[in-house]
Design an enzyme around this catalytic site. Sequence first.
Site, short mmCIF file in Angstrom:
data_model
loop_
_atom_site.label_atom_id
_atom_site.label_comp_id
_atom_site.label_asym_id
_atom_site.label_seq_id
_atom_site.Cartn_x
_atom_site.Cartn_y
_atom_site.Cartn_z
CD GLN A 1 18.31 -40.01 16.59
OE1 GLN A 1 17.17 -40.41 16.82
NE2 GLN A 1 18.66 -38.76 16.80
N GLY A 2 21.00 -42.13 12.66
CA GLY A 2 22.16 -41.64 11.94
C GLY A 2 21.74 -40.52 11.01
CE1 TYR A 3 20.11 -36.26 13.04
CE2 TYR A 3 21.67 -37.61 14.22
CZ TYR A 3 20.51 -36.88 14.19
OH TYR A 3 19.73 -36.79 15.32
CB ILE A 4 21.64 -38.71 5.12
CG1 ILE A 4 21.05 -40.10 5.39
CG2 ILE A 4 22.13 -38.57 3.68
CD1 ILE A 4 19.78 -40.41 4.62
NE ARG B 1 26.85 -37.63 8.38
CZ ARG B 1 27.55 -38.30 7.45
NH1 ARG B 1 28.86 -38.30 7.51
NH2 ARG B 1 26.96 -38.96 6.49
#
Length: 155
Positions: A27-30, A82
């Site tokens: 998962q990654g965060y915008i 991130r």
Amino acid sequence: MSFEIERKFLVRQRPDLVAAKRSTIRQGYITHPTDAVQMRLRQSNDSYVLTFKSGQGLVRTEREAAITQQQFDTFWPETTGRRLEKTRWRGALPDGLTYELDVFEGALAGLVLVEVEFETEQAANTFQPPAWFGAEVTEDRRYKNQVMAVNGLPS
């Protein structure tokens, strides 16, 4: 409005995971940890989800939408710096609740957390964690996935 009512704990001792379901997650965060809201991309095995979250602590607003792999791939580059990876084990507790045990990889290797979601705040507040759960970190911002994706292991 959709809400997530969740408590998070360190893991004192891993339980027997034979009956648990395994998934591989990246998962990654915008958004950045300092933003008022959180926008997250998650791939769990072969499914892709965009998640919006806001708020802090036990009860937070949460909305999710399934997206295609192409949509995921379009936005994934925006999460550079991130991101995190983990293996999730989903199983049942004796009281019928579901736990999600996350074994982190990469920069967060060695960290193991367990989360339990609840239907009501009352159920969350009266929950008695099993002996294999460790210290509660629900209110400890250092253990928020988005913060760890940027800052690494909590010190």
